[in-house]
Scaffold this motif. Structure first.
Motif, PDB file in Angstrom:
ATOM      1  N   ALA A 326       0.937  -1.128   0.107  1.00  0.00           N
ATOM      2  CA  ALA A 326      -0.046  -0.154   0.136  1.00  0.00           C
ATOM      3  C   ALA A 326       0.904   1.268  -0.175  1.00  0.00           C
ATOM      4  N   GLU A 327       1.852   1.267   0.712  1.00  0.00           N
ATOM      5  CA  GLU A 327       2.786   2.534   0.763  1.00  0.00           C
ATOM      6  C   GLU A 327       3.861   2.416  -0.193  1.00  0.00           C
ATOM      7  N   THR A 328       4.497   1.226  -0.306  1.00  0.00           N
ATOM      8  CA  THR A 328       5.629   1.076  -1.134  1.00  0.00           C
ATOM      9  C   THR A 328       5.621   0.141  -2.204  1.00  0.00           C
ATOM     10  N   GLY A 329       5.573   0.543  -3.374  1.00  0.00           N
ATOM     11  CA  GLY A 329       5.565  -0.884  -4.351  1.00  0.00           C
ATOM     12  C   GLY A 329       4.160  -0.859  -5.049  1.00  0.00           C
ATOM     13  N   TRP A 330       3.806  -1.914  -5.906  1.00  0.00           N
ATOM     14  CA  TRP A 330       2.850  -1.904  -6.670  1.00  0.00           C
ATOM     15  C   TRP A 330       2.434  -3.410  -6.906  1.00  0.00           C
ATOM     16  N   ASN A 331       1.059  -3.553  -7.112  1.00  0.00           N
ATOM     17  CA  ASN A 331       0.437  -5.069  -7.095  1.00  0.00           C
ATOM     18  C   ASN A 331       0.109  -5.159  -8.645  1.00  0.00           C
ATOM     19  N   SER A 332       0.455  -6.208  -9.247  1.00  0.00           N
ATOM     20  CA  SER A 332      -0.115  -6.689 -10.544  1.00  0.00           C
ATOM     21  C   SER A 332      -1.372  -7.861 -10.084  1.00  0.00           C
ATOM     22  N   LEU A 333      -2.457  -7.515 -10.920  1.00  0.00           N
ATOM     23  CA  LEU A 333      -3.712  -8.070 -10.603  1.00  0.00           C
ATOM     24  C   LEU A 333      -4.121  -9.275 -11.565  1.00  0.00           C
ATOM     25  N   TYR A 334      -4.194 -10.506 -11.102  1.00  0.00           N
ATOM     26  CA  TYR A 334      -4.290 -11.448 -12.235  1.00  0.00           C
ATOM     27  C   TYR A 334      -4.918 -12.626 -11.607  1.00  0.00           C
ATOM     28  N   LEU A 335      -5.838 -13.449 -12.307  1.00  0.00           N
ATOM     29  CA  LEU A 335      -6.390 -14.654 -12.218  1.00  0.00           C
ATOM     30  C   LEU A 335      -6.224 -15.776 -13.320  1.00  0.00           C
ATOM     31  N   ASN A 336      -6.046 -15.019 -14.442  1.00  0.00           N
ATOM     32  CA  ASN A 336      -5.787 -15.950 -15.504  1.00  0.00           C
ATOM     33  C   ASN A 336      -4.549 -15.478 -16.150  1.00  0.00           C
ATOM     34  N   ASN A 337      -3.922 -16.617 -16.774  1.00  0.00           N
ATOM     35  CA  ASN A 337      -2.598 -16.448 -17.691  1.00  0.00           C
ATOM     36  C   ASN A 337      -2.495 -17.602 -18.461  1.00  0.00           C
ATOM     37  N   HIS A 338      -1.231 -17.579 -19.371  1.00  0.00           N
ATOM     38  CA  HIS A 338      -0.981 -18.993 -19.920  1.00  0.00           C
ATOM     39  C   HIS A 338      -0.897 -20.110 -19.426  1.00  0.00           C
ATOM     40  N   ASP A 339      -0.462 -19.904 -17.926  1.00  0.00           N
ATOM     41  CA  ASP A 339      -0.075 -21.141 -17.064  1.00  0.00           C
ATOM     42  C   ASP A 339      -1.186 -21.469 -16.101  1.00  0.00           C
ATOM     43  N   GLN A 340      -2.349 -20.981 -16.307  1.00  0.00           N
ATOM     44  CA  GLN A 340      -3.457 -21.131 -15.362  1.00  0.00           C
ATOM     45  C   GLN A 340      -4.641 -21.584 -15.701  1.00  0.00           C
ATOM     46  N   PRO A 341      -5.459 -22.480 -15.494  1.00  0.00           N
ATOM     47  CA  PRO A 341      -6.848 -22.930 -15.816  1.00  0.00           C
ATOM     48  C   PRO A 341      -7.678 -21.624 -15.994  1.00  0.00           C
ATOM     49  N   ARG A 342      -8.732 -21.735 -16.656  1.00  0.00           N
ATOM     50  CA  ARG A 342      -9.570 -20.520 -17.070  1.00  0.00           C
ATOM     51  C   ARG A 342     -10.292 -20.248 -15.856  1.00  0.00           C
ATOM     52  N   LEU A 343     -10.243 -18.912 -15.438  1.00  0.00           N
ATOM     53  CA  LEU A 343     -10.791 -18.490 -14.126  1.00  0.00           C
ATOM     54  C   LEU A 343     -12.345 -18.934 -14.167  1.00  0.00           C
ATOM     55  N   VAL A 344     -13.216 -18.777 -14.875  1.00  0.00           N
ATOM     56  CA  VAL A 344     -14.629 -19.198 -14.676  1.00  0.00           C
ATOM     57  C   VAL A 344     -14.910 -20.369 -14.471  1.00  0.00           C
ATOM     58  N   SER A 345     -14.017 -21.372 -14.804  1.00  0.00           N
ATOM     59  CA  SER A 345     -14.286 -22.638 -14.411  1.00  0.00           C
ATOM     60  C   SER A 345     -13.549 -23.018 -13.183  1.00  0.00           C
ATOM     61  N   ARG A 346     -12.455 -22.347 -12.931  1.00  0.00           N
ATOM     62  CA  ARG A 346     -11.704 -22.527 -11.717  1.00  0.00           C
ATOM     63  C   ARG A 346     -12.434 -22.068 -10.506  1.00  0.00           C
ATOM     64  N   PHE A 347     -12.717 -20.693 -10.205  1.00  0.00           N
ATOM     65  CA  PHE A 347     -13.112 -20.265  -9.306  1.00  0.00           C
ATOM     66  C   PHE A 347     -14.978 -19.773  -9.287  1.00  0.00           C
ATOM     67  N   GLY A 348     -15.382 -20.017 -10.655  1.00  0.00           N
ATOM     68  CA  GLY A 348     -16.636 -19.671 -10.862  1.00  0.00           C
ATOM     69  C   GLY A 348     -17.553 -20.933 -11.032  1.00  0.00           C
ATOM     70  N   ASN A 349     -18.650 -20.587 -11.749  1.00  0.00           N
ATOM     71  CA  ASN A 349     -19.761 -21.734 -12.233  1.00  0.00           C
ATOM     72  C   ASN A 349     -19.890 -21.655 -13.834  1.00  0.00           C
ATOM     73  N   ASP A 350     -19.105 -22.554 -14.515  1.00  0.00           N
ATOM     74  CA  ASP A 350     -18.995 -22.131 -15.815  1.00  0.00           C
ATOM     75  C   ASP A 350     -20.334 -22.780 -16.714  1.00  0.00           C
ATOM     76  N   ARG A 351     -21.247 -23.250 -16.031  1.00  0.00           N
ATOM     77  CA  ARG A 351     -22.414 -23.683 -16.559  1.00  0.00           C
ATOM     78  C   ARG A 351     -23.764 -22.730 -16.066  1.00  0.00           C
ATOM     79  N   GLU A 352     -24.304 -22.741 -15.092  1.00  0.00           N
ATOM     80  CA  GLU A 352     -25.556 -22.020 -14.959  1.00  0.00           C
ATOM     81  C   GLU A 352     -25.271 -20.552 -14.895  1.00  0.00           C
ATOM     82  N   TYR A 353     -24.023 -20.306 -14.347  1.00  0.00           N
ATOM     83  CA  TYR A 353     -23.786 -18.749 -13.989  1.00  0.00           C
ATOM     84  C   TYR A 353     -22.488 -18.255 -14.624  1.00  0.00           C
TER      85      TYR A 353
END
Length: 561
Positions: A326-353
């Motif tokens: 918060a005071e020093t430095g900076w975050n990169s924000l991601y939940l998907n990339n070329h090495d990770q499963p698809r976000l909506v299937s991994r942490f969501g509901n890729d069928r009904e929602y």
């Protein structure tokens, strides 16, 4: 989007670096768009979709490797740092892509893979040719132990030992990844200067920065290699030299330039304290880091041992990083990339929602403090793929794990395949789904890896025409970051940290306070929200407004209080 790159620098409302209000879009070139029908995506295919990316509103495109490569690790084994692999096009194609991206106000960032090269790189060919070759010390060579075994017990990220015996000289070379990816010896000043010269040439060509692959691994714990006990196990990352190496890189490559570049270091195992130091602007190392803590929380003993999402653990992890930087430095924000499963299937509901969970996670992630990264297809809610057989998979990590688990540990092929379905990297690497035509509009030929069969329903054309468009939701999020100083720079405060389904937090600045509430569940949230929102202004939500304080399944809302 603005009309030129110069318009994206600091305005009267933003005195922080330009990338604090930027959004990065990662392109995996093999799988994005194929212009010549050979089944592999290419630079001209990317160029053909620049208007799509400009319409989305992103500020930066990060290209996964496009250098000449034998493709043992899909381009992360580089044969030549100074050229473009013919499968992707030519240097002139690259120059045209950069020029046309810049015309649309989009910067282009390249992947920098300098922990290791391909074993077909000229540097390694020379290094392995004899023990007295001038480039012998450009890589890590060690004699066998007295019993003929490897120098230590380090293991490769892709299964098996991290040392391979080379018959030419009878010595072992180190490879923290595949045996075709020998590690460079950054203790050698000639190696470092060769890398810096290469980086300068790409910047001179118009590149706007680098995403630095496993950059903290360049500094080896040399005492574990050469110590009397010949260290074993993990512990090779983050040698004490890493800060000196990155400072030297900044001085040799970026100092004296105009300051509009982006540098992000991928750093497995990095701590918050480490990251604060790496990204402290007074230290002149990197602008931000990719850390892996939050994308390891749904793994048991190893990556291919998936466990259900623990939302409390995920919130806690992300909030720790928000507070720590918060005071020093900076975050990169991601939940998907070329090495990770698809976000909506991994942490969501890729069928009904699928729409609701895709947009919930988009809102939650983009409203954290940091620079958001969108991985291709995330903006239309692409899902994991379930190929019927291991023969349909291409990723070396998944293939090696399957072979080892089935052949060496006698695990049932069906259960191993289920783990690959859930966590394999090919989930992110199936072709981009552009439309409902054959091969999803990705290619007129046979794709290098199969298209996800759900492309008929899930594709960019259909999503953008829908009344519930994931793409349109991302457009609104990106516009918010560009225009709202609280979104870009405001403070972060997690609310209800122990609630199992409610994700809620404040973003605050001297001029306003924003509230995010999200119901990470298939069931309605019937409890009380952290505060009364009856008089608050709803800035963005993923459901039609109904005046009800209760959150519907996978509903997310952003309020101005």
């Amino acid at each position: 989007m603005t009309d030129s790159l110069s318009d994206q620098t600091d305005s009267e409302n933003f005195t922080a670096p330009w990338w604090t209000r930027a959004v990065v879009y990662q392109v995996y070139p093999r799988s994005f768009a194929d212009s010549d029908g050979d089944g592999v995506g290419d630079l001209n295919g990317i160029r053909s979709q620049l208007d799509y990316l400009a319409d989305l509103g992103v500020d930066v495109v990060w290209l996964s490797p496009v250098y000449p490569s034998p493709q043992h690790d899909n381009g992360y084994d580089i044969r030549d740092y100074e050229d473009i692999d013919p499968v992707f096009g030519s240097l002139s194609d690259f120059d045209e892509l950069v020029a046309q991206a810049h015309q649309r106000g989009i910067r282009v960032v390249m992947d920098l893979v300098v922990n290791h090269t391909s074993d077909e790189h000229d540097w390694f060919r020379e290094s392995r040719s004899s023990i007295d070759n001038p480039k012998r010390d450009w890589y890590w060579w060690r004699k066998p132990r007295e019993d003929g075994s490897a120098p230590n017990g380090w293991t490769s990220a892709f299964s098996g030992p991290a040392w391979t015996l080379d018959e030419t000289t009878g010595e072992y070379y180190l490879h923290l990844f595949a045996k075709q990816q020998p590690d460079l010896n950054w203790e050698n000043a000639e190696v470092r200067q060769a890398v810096y010269a290469m980086m300068r040439r790409w910047l001179d060509r118009g590149v706007d920065g680098f995403r630095m692959d496993v950059i903290n691994l360049i500094a080896k714990r040399t005492e574990l290699i050469d110590g009397p006990q010949r260290g074993s196990g993990d512990g090779f990352e983050m040698g004490p030299q890493i800060h000196a190496f990155l400072k030297e890189m900044h001085q040799e490559v970026f100092a004296g330039r105009d300051g509009t570049y982006l540098t992000v270091g991928e750093m497995p195992g990095v701590s918050i304290d480490d990251a604060a130091l790496f990204t402290d602007p007074t230290q002149h190392e990197v602008d931000m880091v990719f850390q892996f803590e939050h994308v390891s929380l749904d793994q048991g003993e190893h990556k291919f041992d998936p466990i259900p999402l623990d939302l409390v653990a995920l919130k806690t992890s992300l909030a720790r990083w928000q507070e720590g930087l918060a005071e020093t430095g900076w975050n990169s924000l991601y939940l998907n990339n070329h090495d990770q499963p698809r976000l909506v299937s991994r942490f969501g509901n890729d069928r009904e929602y699928r729409y609701e969970s895709a947009t919930l996670w988009a809102l939650v992630l983009h409203l954290h403090r940091g620079t958001p990264y969108i991985y291709q297809g995330e903006e239309i809610g692409m899902t994991n793929v379930r190929f019927e057989s291991i023969e349909h998979y291409r990723d070396i990590e998944s293939l090696n794990h399957y072979r080892e688990a089935v052949d060496e540990f006698d695990q049932a092929p069906s259960s191993v395949l289920e783990a690959v379905h859930a966590m394999g990297r090919d989930n992110a690497r199936t072709p981009m789904q552009w439309d409902s035509s054959e091969q999803a509009g990705f290619t007129t030929g046979t794709p290098w890896i199969g298209v996800n069969p759900n492309y008929v329903e899930i594709n960019a054309e259909a999503d953008r025409a829908s009344g519930t468009s994931v793409f349109a939701f991302y457009q609104r999020l990106i516009k918010l970051r560009h225009e709202n100083e609280t979104v870009a720079l405001g403070g972060f405060e997690l609310l209800e940290p122990s609630h199992p389904t409610l994700y809620a937090f404040f973003r605050t600045s001297p001029s306003e306070r924003l509230l995010v509430v999200a119901n990470v569940s298939d069931e309605p949230f019937l409890g009380e929200l952290p505060l009364d929102v009856g008089s608050a202004e709803l800035l963005l939500g993923n459901y039609p407004v109904n005046g009800d304080a209760a959150l519907r399944p996978w509903e997310a809302r952003l309020y101005r209080l």
